[in-house]
Design a protein around this motif. Sequence first.
Motif, PDB file in Angstrom:
ATOM      1  N   ALA A 109       7.438   7.320  -5.768  1.00  0.00           N
ATOM      2  CA  ALA A 109       7.724   7.285  -7.207  1.00  0.00           C
ATOM      3  C   ALA A 109       7.873   5.842  -7.692  1.00  0.00           C
ATOM      4  CB  ALA A 109       8.988   8.084  -7.504  1.00  0.00           C
ATOM      5  N   GLN A 110       8.532   5.002  -6.891  1.00  0.00           N
ATOM      6  CA  GLN A 110       8.676   3.590  -7.249  1.00  0.00           C
ATOM      7  C   GLN A 110       7.315   2.894  -7.276  1.00  0.00           C
ATOM      8  OE1 GLN A 110      11.313   1.957  -8.315  1.00  0.00           O
ATOM      9  NE2 GLN A 110      10.132   0.059  -8.520  1.00  0.00           N
ATOM     10  N   ALA A 111       6.432   3.263  -6.348  1.00  0.00           N
ATOM     11  CA  ALA A 111       5.087   2.676  -6.332  1.00  0.00           C
ATOM     12  C   ALA A 111       4.338   3.022  -7.615  1.00  0.00           C
ATOM     13  CB  ALA A 111       4.317   3.175  -5.111  1.00  0.00           C
ATOM     14  N   ARG A 112       4.488   4.238  -8.090  1.00  0.00           N
ATOM     15  CA  ARG A 112       3.825   4.630  -9.337  1.00  0.00           C
ATOM     16  C   ARG A 112       4.393   3.852 -10.515  1.00  0.00           C
ATOM     17  NH1 ARG A 112       3.043   9.901  -6.893  1.00  0.00           N
ATOM     18  NH2 ARG A 112       0.805  10.392  -7.039  1.00  0.00           N
ATOM     19  N   THR A 113       5.686   3.612 -10.495  1.00  0.00           N
ATOM     20  CA  THR A 113       6.314   2.840 -11.575  1.00  0.00           C
ATOM     21  C   THR A 113       5.772   1.414 -11.611  1.00  0.00           C
ATOM     22  OG1 THR A 113       8.350   4.142 -11.463  1.00  0.00           O
ATOM     23  CG2 THR A 113       8.498   1.959 -12.466  1.00  0.00           C
ATOM     24  N   GLU A 114       5.634   0.799 -10.421  1.00  0.00           N
ATOM     25  CA  GLU A 114       5.165  -0.579 -10.339  1.00  0.00           C
ATOM     26  C   GLU A 114       3.647  -0.685 -10.409  1.00  0.00           C
ATOM     27  OE1 GLU A 114       6.710  -2.790  -7.077  1.00  0.00           O
ATOM     28  OE2 GLU A 114       8.790  -2.185  -7.426  1.00  0.00           O
ATOM     29  N   GLY A 115       2.948   0.390 -10.055  1.00  0.00           N
ATOM     30  CA  GLY A 115       1.488   0.358 -10.061  1.00  0.00           C
ATOM     31  C   GLY A 115       0.883  -0.282  -8.838  1.00  0.00           C
ATOM     32  N   LEU A 116       1.683  -0.465  -7.781  1.00  0.00           N
ATOM     33  CA  LEU A 116       1.132  -1.003  -6.537  1.00  0.00           C
ATOM     34  C   LEU A 116       1.952  -0.545  -5.346  1.00  0.00           C
ATOM     35  CD1 LEU A 116       2.960  -3.573  -5.328  1.00  0.00           C
ATOM     36  CD2 LEU A 116       1.926  -4.757  -7.232  1.00  0.00           C
ATOM     37  N   LEU A 117       1.302  -0.526  -4.185  1.00  0.00           N
ATOM     38  CA  LEU A 117       1.963  -0.151  -2.947  1.00  0.00           C
ATOM     39  C   LEU A 117       1.299  -0.910  -1.807  1.00  0.00           C
ATOM     40  CD1 LEU A 117       4.027   1.806  -1.567  1.00  0.00           C
ATOM     41  CD2 LEU A 117       2.089   3.338  -1.170  1.00  0.00           C
ATOM     42  N   SER A 118       2.093  -1.686  -1.072  1.00  0.00           N
ATOM     43  CA  SER A 118       1.600  -2.366   0.128  1.00  0.00           C
ATOM     44  C   SER A 118       1.693  -1.396   1.299  1.00  0.00           C
ATOM     45  CB  SER A 118       2.432  -3.610   0.422  1.00  0.00           C
ATOM     46  OG  SER A 118       2.391  -4.504  -0.668  1.00  0.00           O
ATOM     47  N   VAL A 119       0.683  -1.394   2.162  1.00  0.00           N
ATOM     48  CA  VAL A 119       0.606  -0.389   3.221  1.00  0.00           C
ATOM     49  C   VAL A 119       0.140  -1.028   4.528  1.00  0.00           C
ATOM     50  CG1 VAL A 119      -0.366   1.834   3.916  1.00  0.00           C
ATOM     51  CG2 VAL A 119      -0.059   1.331   1.470  1.00  0.00           C
ATOM     52  N   ASP A 120       0.727  -0.565   5.626  1.00  0.00           N
ATOM     53  CA  ASP A 120       0.257  -0.938   6.959  1.00  0.00           C
ATOM     54  C   ASP A 120       0.650   0.196   7.900  1.00  0.00           C
ATOM     55  OD1 ASP A 120      -0.978  -2.598   8.871  1.00  0.00           O
ATOM     56  OD2 ASP A 120       0.945  -3.419   9.500  1.00  0.00           O
ATOM     57  N   THR A 121       0.104   0.216   9.085  1.00  0.00           N
ATOM     58  CA  THR A 121       0.470   1.237  10.072  1.00  0.00           C
ATOM     59  C   THR A 121       0.702   0.590  11.427  1.00  0.00           C
ATOM     60  OG1 THR A 121      -1.791   1.723  10.827  1.00  0.00           O
ATOM     61  CG2 THR A 121      -0.992   2.934   8.897  1.00  0.00           C
TER      62      THR A 121
ATOM     63  N   VAL B 260      -2.636   3.398  -8.991  1.00  0.00           N
ATOM     64  CA  VAL B 260      -1.787   2.582  -8.121  1.00  0.00           C
ATOM     65  C   VAL B 260      -2.665   1.767  -7.182  1.00  0.00           C
ATOM     66  CG1 VAL B 260       0.048   2.599  -6.386  1.00  0.00           C
ATOM     67  CG2 VAL B 260       0.038   4.325  -8.201  1.00  0.00           C
ATOM     68  N   VAL B 261      -2.509   0.455  -7.177  1.00  0.00           N
ATOM     69  CA  VAL B 261      -3.244  -0.410  -6.260  1.00  0.00           C
ATOM     70  C   VAL B 261      -2.608  -0.324  -4.880  1.00  0.00           C
ATOM     71  CG1 VAL B 261      -3.979  -2.765  -5.751  1.00  0.00           C
ATOM     72  CG2 VAL B 261      -3.787  -2.007  -8.124  1.00  0.00           C
ATOM     73  N   LYS B 262      -3.414  -0.014  -3.878  1.00  0.00           N
ATOM     74  CA  LYS B 262      -2.947  -0.021  -2.501  1.00  0.00           C
ATOM     75  C   LYS B 262      -3.396  -1.316  -1.840  1.00  0.00           C
ATOM     76  CE  LYS B 262      -3.961   3.573  -3.610  1.00  0.00           C
ATOM     77  NZ  LYS B 262      -3.921   4.295  -4.917  1.00  0.00           N
ATOM     78  N   ILE B 263      -2.438  -2.121  -1.375  1.00  0.00           N
ATOM     79  CA  ILE B 263      -2.748  -3.425  -0.792  1.00  0.00           C
ATOM     80  C   ILE B 263      -2.614  -3.334   0.725  1.00  0.00           C
ATOM     81  CG2 ILE B 263      -2.297  -5.889  -0.897  1.00  0.00           C
ATOM     82  CD1 ILE B 263      -0.568  -5.362  -3.389  1.00  0.00           C
ATOM     83  N   LEU B 264      -3.683  -3.652   1.433  1.00  0.00           N
ATOM     84  CA  LEU B 264      -3.685  -3.653   2.890  1.00  0.00           C
ATOM     85  C   LEU B 264      -4.446  -4.883   3.380  1.00  0.00           C
ATOM     86  CD1 LEU B 264      -4.533  -0.480   1.859  1.00  0.00           C
ATOM     87  CD2 LEU B 264      -3.907  -0.047   4.242  1.00  0.00           C
ATOM     88  N   HIS B 265      -4.254  -5.215   4.629  1.00  0.00           N
ATOM     89  CA  HIS B 265      -5.046  -6.274   5.252  1.00  0.00           C
ATOM     90  C   HIS B 265      -5.918  -5.639   6.319  1.00  0.00           C
ATOM     91  CE1 HIS B 265      -6.001 -10.437   6.293  1.00  0.00           C
ATOM     92  NE2 HIS B 265      -6.054 -10.013   7.551  1.00  0.00           N
ATOM     93  N   ASP B 266      -7.251  -5.887   6.231  1.00  0.00           N
ATOM     94  CA  ASP B 266      -8.216  -5.246   7.127  1.00  0.00           C
ATOM     95  C   ASP B 266      -8.036  -3.738   7.010  1.00  0.00           C
ATOM     96  OD1 ASP B 266     -10.186  -4.846   8.988  1.00  0.00           O
ATOM     97  OD2 ASP B 266      -9.008  -5.501  10.709  1.00  0.00           O
ATOM     98  N   ALA B 267      -8.379  -3.221   5.850  1.00  0.00           N
ATOM     99  CA  ALA B 267      -7.905  -1.910   5.400  1.00  0.00           C
ATOM    100  C   ALA B 267      -8.534  -0.716   6.090  1.00  0.00           C
ATOM    101  CB  ALA B 267      -8.130  -1.791   3.885  1.00  0.00           C
TER     102      ALA B 267
END
Length: 365
Positions: free
Chosen positions: A16-28, A74-81
Amino acid sequence: MGDLIRTTAELESVCAQARTEGLLSVDTEFVWRRTYRPQLGIVQLGTREKCQAVDVTSGLSPASLGDVLADSSVVKILHDARQDLTHLRHYTGRTPANVFDTQLAAAFAGFPAGIGLQKLLLEAIDVGLPKTETCTDWLQRPLSPAQVQYALDDVRYLPALRDELLARCESFGTRAWLEEDLLTYDDASLYDDYDPEQVWKRVKTGRVRLEGVGFAVLRAVAALREEMAQGWNLPRNWLGDDESLVAMASLGRVGRLVHRLKGGQADVARAKYAKAVAGALALPEEERPENPRRRYIPEVLDAADKALDWLRGRAEELHVDATVIANRATVTAFVDDVEDETSPLASGWRADAVGRDMASLFGVD
């Protein structure tokens, strides 16, 4: 709510916070030793407000994560996605949309293609990351606070890194080109398992030269290996390495088979391979596959060498890594047939920035 998310409600709050900000950083973080696909341990999520890690082993529902991954607002930000998104597509069942890959963006911002996150953070925004937990078993519980913080560092700085890379792309005039390439991440087929009927083209044949019937056998045994690996949920090389498959293709029989199977399973695999080899040998000539590697006349190869030298110079002027524009195989095929509309150099920003000039300078009639 701590740094490690273990409940569905906590995950829903982060999304929900990611939707509010419009972005989410992601890694696994995952473990990949004894299975066809990796086993996820944690998924790191970050907003500009906070970073947390999802404990995948806790049994929570990933539905809200899947929803936000597929949310184009929502922008999903990853490195080597690509690898991370492939794992997440299997975990959530959803195809991602609106992805920003900082590794790809770096290649349009004056950095080398394939640059690692640690080096990019240091050079782009002067952030140094310690590498102290590289041998962590991410399926083991409990995870220490140090392990969790180490993992969260991989998403903590991604929003600031994205801001810097976009600013550099804007100054170089490459932002529109980057955005065009980022659209490829919206293609669901990018995250599919390998097609068993096509994996033979990925097998490394080394110095072994195969012809029609050899390629027919290779296609059959490579497809079988992929199907068994998927069905038994085992690493594909446990069912025979590439050298073993190529030996079957060149000899027309099941010989030495390098594998990690035991007992009855090994016997089943060997019998299946023998049947696949016999079936491929019996194929009529018109049903055998052709060599997937094109052969070119010397004039084309010479033109490709010159075109590649020219491309490197043009790429430096454009502030784009040359390997992101085109590799040797793409350049060689293009100068051989500049009328091929399926070439990456024949459409989009590559045609405008490079392709048309390359065709006129180096195209072979």
